[in-house]
Design an enzyme around this catalytic site. Structure first.
Site, short mmCIF file in Angstrom:
data_model
loop_
_atom_site.label_atom_id
_atom_site.label_comp_id
_atom_site.label_asym_id
_atom_site.label_seq_id
_atom_site.Cartn_x
_atom_site.Cartn_y
_atom_site.Cartn_z
N LYS A 1 9.25 70.74 69.08
CA LYS A 1 10.05 71.89 68.72
C LYS A 1 9.18 73.17 68.75
O LYS A 1 8.65 73.50 69.79
CB LYS A 1 10.70 71.67 67.35
CG LYS A 1 11.34 70.27 67.20
CD LYS A 1 12.52 70.03 68.13
CE LYS A 1 12.99 68.58 68.16
NZ LYS A 1 13.25 67.97 66.87
N ARG B 1 -6.02 55.53 72.95
CA ARG B 1 -5.13 55.26 71.82
C ARG B 1 -5.82 55.58 70.49
O ARG B 1 -5.17 55.87 69.49
CB ARG B 1 -4.67 53.79 71.88
CG ARG B 1 -3.71 53.39 70.79
CD ARG B 1 -2.83 52.20 71.20
NE ARG B 1 -3.57 51.11 71.80
CZ ARG B 1 -4.34 50.25 71.13
NH1 ARG B 1 -4.48 50.34 69.82
NH2 ARG B 1 -4.99 49.27 71.76
N ASP C 1 8.57 66.93 56.05
CA ASP C 1 8.80 67.27 57.46
C ASP C 1 8.93 68.80 57.53
O ASP C 1 9.89 69.38 57.02
CB ASP C 1 10.08 66.58 57.95
CG ASP C 1 10.36 66.82 59.43
OD1 ASP C 1 9.96 67.89 59.95
OD2 ASP C 1 11.01 65.97 60.06
N TYR D 1 16.92 64.67 58.76
CA TYR D 1 17.03 64.60 60.22
C TYR D 1 17.62 63.24 60.61
O TYR D 1 17.23 62.21 60.03
CB TYR D 1 15.64 64.80 60.84
CG TYR D 1 15.64 64.63 62.33
CD1 TYR D 1 16.19 65.61 63.16
CD2 TYR D 1 15.11 63.49 62.92
CE1 TYR D 1 16.21 65.45 64.52
CE2 TYR D 1 15.13 63.32 64.29
CZ TYR D 1 15.67 64.30 65.09
OH TYR D 1 15.70 64.15 66.45
C1 LIG Z 1 13.33 66.64 66.38
C2 LIG Z 1 12.99 66.33 64.99
C3 LIG Z 1 12.36 65.12 64.63
C4 LIG Z 1 12.06 64.05 65.65
O1 LIG Z 1 11.14 64.48 66.58
P1 LIG Z 1 11.03 63.90 68.07
O2 LIG Z 1 9.92 64.68 68.65
O3 LIG Z 1 12.37 64.13 68.73
O4 LIG Z 1 10.74 62.44 67.93
C5 LIG Z 1 12.04 64.93 63.30
N1 LIG Z 1 12.32 65.85 62.36
C6 LIG Z 1 12.94 67.00 62.66
C7 LIG Z 1 13.23 67.97 61.57
C8 LIG Z 1 13.29 67.29 63.98
O5 LIG Z 1 13.91 68.44 64.27
#
Ligand SMILES: *Cc1c(COP(=O)(O)O)cnc(C)c1O
Length: 390
Positions: free
Chosen positions: A207, A57, A182, A110
């Site tokens: 992603k 962790r 982000d 998001y």
């Molecule tokens: C998918 C996504 C998230 C969240 O990510 P997870 O891996 O599903 O928790 C946050 N911000 C954006 C822009 C995303 O596309």
């Protein structure tokens, strides 16, 4: 070992040393803990993010390889990998904000982040103000003495609005407020927010960074060591840590990120251009098209415009549902950023509970379809989309 009985020898496995050579690929350290010869070294390892490894962790060599790789690509000092993108976002928000603090976020967020911010406001007494992603004057007007963080997204989902990172970060800097961005949709191949003044960069590595639709993961990059260290102490308490195997798969994906992004962007450009000319399509939302509200800003900020586009069908909800049933190569699925092309009709799937007016507030029409464009041959993709439109 032969002094021990078979039951004991089966537990304590041999670990041959690797000497005189080293692995080409980053090894997967699938272990939850580490053994010490010296208790003082163990105590030191537990107190800081850059010492020896002690417990999964707190840190892991495979996970640290990913943290260092993405921190380097983003031009940051250090990173924290987490079990999901939301794990990184919640670690940063909960780690930096306390009751009475004020957060300023952009309006188009998001969905998970918007829900998290509403939760912070409702249950933790954190005040939230929303501003457009491209209006530094609105940011200056919204700032209060208690403002502790500005939260932006480089390219927002699903309509592709691009944040004015240089303008918004400069305004936040004048006001002494850190900025978190982000960067999931852009990746460091299209944008490195720290170069524009951001303090924290967030990723859903689920992603593009992993890129093969087989991992859920997240990551927060810090421009500065002090902010990283402070958040690391909180992150190990919160427990959103990354699994080594997920980190290992993400490292493997990261090696082809540049090539994949080129293809994602080129494929999306071709589909966006052709969709814009199709009689069944009312509008296409992709910041690389001159018709998009972010086109001019995007052209200054980004070398290319990402692999997600949305378009509005003239036939509304029924046409959207029909399109979803008619695609053959593109897959009806959530998520984005993988090698496969995925399609989603928010009005009948992810946002089905919302009435039309509420959808419109999210910038989504009843006939809006999102395509997360993969790396297949673009003519195969167009042939599939064209037959599904007719
Ligand atoms: C998918 C996504 C998230 C969240 O990510 P997870 O891996 O599903 O928790 C946050 N911000 C954006 C822009 C995303 O596309």
């Amino acid at each position: 070992m032969s002094a021990y009985r078979p039951e004991t020898r089966a537990v304590h496995l041999p670990q041959p040393p690797v000497e005189g050579s080293r692995p080409i690929a980053v090894p997967l350290y699938q272990t939850s803990g580490f053994v010490f010869d010296d208790p003082a070294v163990m105590a030191d390892a537990m107190s800081r993010p850059d010492g020896s490894f002690v417990y999964g962790r707190y840190g892991n060599p495979t996970v640290r390889s990913l943290e260092e790789a993405v921190a380097d690509l983003e031009g940051g000092a250090a990173a924290i990998a987490t079990g999901s993108g939301m794990g990184a976002i919640s670690t940063v928000l909960l780690g930096l904000l306390k009751p009475g603090d004020h957060l300023i976020a952009q309006q188009a967020l998001y969905g998970g982040t918007a829900a998290m911010i509403n939760e912070l406001a409702a249950r933790f007494g954190i005040e939230v103000g929303f501003v457009p992603e491209n209006d530094p004057d609105a940011l200056r007007a919204a700032v209060r003495p208690e403002t502790r963080l500005v939260y932006l997204e480089t390219i927002a989902n699903p309509m592709g609005r691009v944040a004015d990172l240089p303008g918004m970060c400069a305004a936040a800097r004048e006001l002494g407020v850190p900025v978190a961005v982000d960067n999931t949709f852009a990746t460091p191949m299209l944008c490195r927010p720290i170069e524009h003044g951001a303090d924290i960069v967030l990723h859903s590595t689920t992603k593009y960074l992993s890129g093969h639709t087989d991992v859920v993961g997240g990551l927060a990059v810090f421009a500065d060591d002090a902010l990283h260290r402070k958040t690391w102490h909180f992150a190990i308490e919160l427990g959103a840590s990354a699994d080594p195997f997920a980190a290992w798969l993400t490292l493997r994906g990261l090696q082809t990120l540049a090539l994949r992004m080129e293809r994602h962007c080129a494929n999306t450009r071709l589909l966006a251009t052709r969709l814009a000319e199709h009689p069944a399509v009312a509008a296409v939302h992709w910041p690389g098209l001159p018709s998009h509200p972010s086109y001019e800003l995007a052209g200054k900020l980004l070398p290319d415009f990402g692999g997600v586009l949305a378009f509005d069908l003239t036939g509304g909800r029924a046409a959207g549902e029909r399109f979803m049933r008619s695609v053959r190569l593109a897959l009806l699925a959530p998520s984005l950023g993988g090698v496969e092309t995925l399609v989603l009709h928010p009005a009948t799937t992810s946002h089905r509970a919302l009435p039309a007016e509420e959808l419109a507030r999210h910038g989504i029409g009843e006939g809006t379809v999102r395509i997360a464009v993969g790396i297949e041959h673009p003519e195969d993709l167009w042939a599939d989309i064209e037959q599904a439109l007719t």
